[in-house]
Design an enzyme around this catalytic site. Structure first.
Site, mmCIF file in Angstrom:
data_model
loop_
_atom_site.group_PDB
_atom_site.id
_atom_site.type_symbol
_atom_site.label_atom_id
_atom_site.label_comp_id
_atom_site.label_asym_id
_atom_site.label_seq_id
_atom_site.Cartn_x
_atom_site.Cartn_y
_atom_site.Cartn_z
ATOM 1 N N LYS A 22 0.845 -1.201 0.000
ATOM 2 C CA LYS A 22 0.000 0.000 0.000
ATOM 3 C C LYS A 22 0.878 1.248 0.000
ATOM 4 C CE LYS A 22 -1.508 1.479 4.137
ATOM 5 N NZ LYS A 22 -1.135 2.856 4.485
ATOM 6 N N ASN A 23 1.939 1.237 0.807
ATOM 7 C CA ASN A 23 2.750 2.448 0.972
ATOM 8 C C ASN A 23 3.743 2.689 -0.156
ATOM 9 O OD1 ASN A 23 1.317 2.955 3.247
ATOM 10 N ND2 ASN A 23 2.915 2.373 4.689
ATOM 11 N N ARG A 125 0.953 14.203 12.865
ATOM 12 C CA ARG A 125 1.231 13.972 11.444
ATOM 13 C C ARG A 125 1.425 15.294 10.665
ATOM 14 N NH1 ARG A 125 -0.427 8.794 10.323
ATOM 15 N NH2 ARG A 125 1.250 8.769 8.795
ATOM 16 N N ASP A 308 5.464 0.385 12.040
ATOM 17 C CA ASP A 308 4.220 -0.231 11.550
ATOM 18 C C ASP A 308 4.081 -1.689 11.982
ATOM 19 O OD1 ASP A 308 4.110 1.532 8.349
ATOM 20 O OD2 ASP A 308 3.697 2.148 10.406
ATOM 21 N N ARG A 400 -8.199 -0.732 5.286
ATOM 22 C CA ARG A 400 -7.423 0.335 4.622
ATOM 23 C C ARG A 400 -6.113 -0.208 4.072
ATOM 24 N NH1 ARG A 400 -6.697 5.863 7.672
ATOM 25 N NH2 ARG A 400 -5.458 6.033 5.784
#
Ligand code: EPZ
Length: 434
Positions: A22-23, A125, A308, A400
């Protein structure tokens, strides 16, 4: 809102396959903004954040066809005309990685209007380092009504030293620099594999980049970039999550389609904790027949232990004999999973940036609530070993970043199923059929 019902106790056996990262996919999709030609990306994960990015690009005038090869995880993007270079708050508030369009929009169109991402469950963030870098390249940036507005006739190459190591900050400025006038030298860059993945796509598009994947990246700006086809790296965090699933359940699990070189810190830690990992070219087999030993972790930028994977490792630490100290150095509020794990019986005490986990504690099933992507994964892992049936609520968080995780886990013996739109009176759950 969908929930997972998970009955613990089954050791996971067999082979589980990893999806695309995803990243990596998010910055690579944003890179399509840099050219009017077609970009084809392979191995795109079928997860919620990718759909959000599709909506974002389409809202600006891009043609994005995820269905182009959904079965093959392929997407086709063409940003021939970006009629509306605005990233609206309605989309950005659901995914802060939307800030990745800032640099490409500015480089391609000379202007960008991007909603400030705001914080999320794990921290404030900020994107001040993205802004500082673009200003160093000549951008005029103002902020009003929750939006950033950036303008630049043409960005100019600059020397940028990041005050802090930032993954999307490195990616955002890397993309901006590919079309800037002259040379950009970036130091104290993120070294995550996803940066190298993005750089490989940009080079395939005609960019001139040296040093991606190291702390120092040099970019020679070009007039324009052209179309390309690129295959996204496998998701190292999904792979790591599955390795922990194999270990915590006391199983014998092969995680296939991954790149073991991206997982060294986790593999070493699992070995230290007593879960044996056998490495092959594109798979890792984890076996954990005996008891687990406590081992400390401290999250660091790549190649250190990934933040993560912190929540997932904490679930494992509850099953290890002894005291594990878990220190979170990257984000200021990434212990949201602690309370939920404690409700399942875990013995965890938080003091500032360090959580002290005392194990081994038997976990019992409970109704728990997901709060963010990786905290959700941690609760699923704990439920795999808890006594009874655990209900994990708000699994949209996990959707997600994990592609149909319940199907993948069920395929290797987990007793897990998804239920949707369950009303309170229907909460009673029939026993899960394996
Ligand atoms: C990326 O987020 C990942 N997201 C995150 O993954 C990951 O946790 C994080 O990198 C760290 O590895 C994507 O790639 C889409 P940072 P990013 O900028 O880039 C501070 C997941 O679970 N900072 O590297 O937003 C920041 O507050 C997600 O998949 C500034 O101060 O993270 C943090 O403390 C969660 N100013 C630290 O740097 C800035 O301008 C690292 O953040 C930017 C960052």
């Amino acid at each position: 809102m969908d929930k997972f019902i998970i009955r613990g106790g089954n050791p996971l056996q067999g082979t589980i396959r990893v999806s695309g990262a995803k990243n990596s996919a998010l910055p690579c999709m944003a890179a399509a903004i840099l050219t009017e030609d077609e970009i084809i990306l392979e191995n795109i994960p079928d997860v919620r954040d990718i759909e959000t990015e599709r909506k974002l690009l389409a809202s600006m005038g891009a043609e994005v066809d995820l269905g182009y090869g959904r079965a093959h995880h392929r997407t086709r993007i063409r940003c021939a005309s970006l009629s509306d270079p605005v990233a609206r708050y309605e989309i950005v508030k659901t995914m802060r990685a939307s800030s990745l369009v800032l640099g490409p929009l500015l480089a391609r169109t000379g202007m960008a209007r991007v909603a400030m991402p705001g914080g999320c469950a794990i921290g404030g963030r900020p994107i001040d380092l993205h802004i500082k870098g673009l200003q160093a390249m000549g951008a005029e940036i103002t902020q009003d009504h929750g939006y950033l507005e950036a303008r630049a006739q043409r960005l100019k190459g600059a020397r940028i030293v990041f005050d802090k190591i930032t993954v999307t900050g490195t990616e955002d400025l890397l993309m901006a620099a590919t079309l800037a006038e002259g040379e950009t030298l970036m130091e104290n860059c993120a070294r995550e594999p996803e940066v190298s993945d993005l750089a490989a796509l940009l080079v395939a598009m005609g960019a001139k980049i040296e040093g991606a994947g190291t702390s120092t990246i040099r970019i020679h700006g070009v007039e324009r970039l052209h179309g390309a086809r690129h295959r996204i790296y496998p998701d190292r965090i999904e792979a790591g999550t599955f390795l922990v699933a194999g270990a915590i359940s006391g199983g014998d699990l092969t995680v296939a389609g991954c790149n073991p070189a991206h997982l060294s810190a986790l593999i070493c830690k699992l070995d230290e904790a007593g879960a044996r990992c056998e490495i092959a070219a594109d798979s890792i087999r984890v076996r954990c027949g005996g008891s687990l030993r406590a081992a400390d972790i401290s999250t660091e930028e790549y190649p250190g232990f990934p933040t993560d994977m912190q929540a997932q490792y904490m679930a494992l630490a509850t099953q290890a004999d002894g005291v594990s100290q878990i220190t979170e150095n990257i984000f200021e509020n990434r212990f949201m999973h602690v309370q939920e794990l404690a409700r399942m019986g875990a013995n965890i005490r938080v003091d500032g940036r360090t959580a002290t986990v005392r194990g081994k504690t038997p976990l019992s099933s409970a109704a728990v609530m997901a709060s963010d992507l990786r905290a959700s994964a941690s609760l699923v892992l704990a439920a795999l070993v808890a006594d009874g049936e655990t209900i994990v609520d708000r699994v949209y968080h996990i959707d997600r970043g994990y592609e149909r995780i319940e199907e993948k886990l069920r395929g290797v013996g987990a007793q897990i199923r998804r239920i949707g739109n369950v009303f309170p009176q229907k909460q009673a759950v029939e026993p899960i059929t394996a």
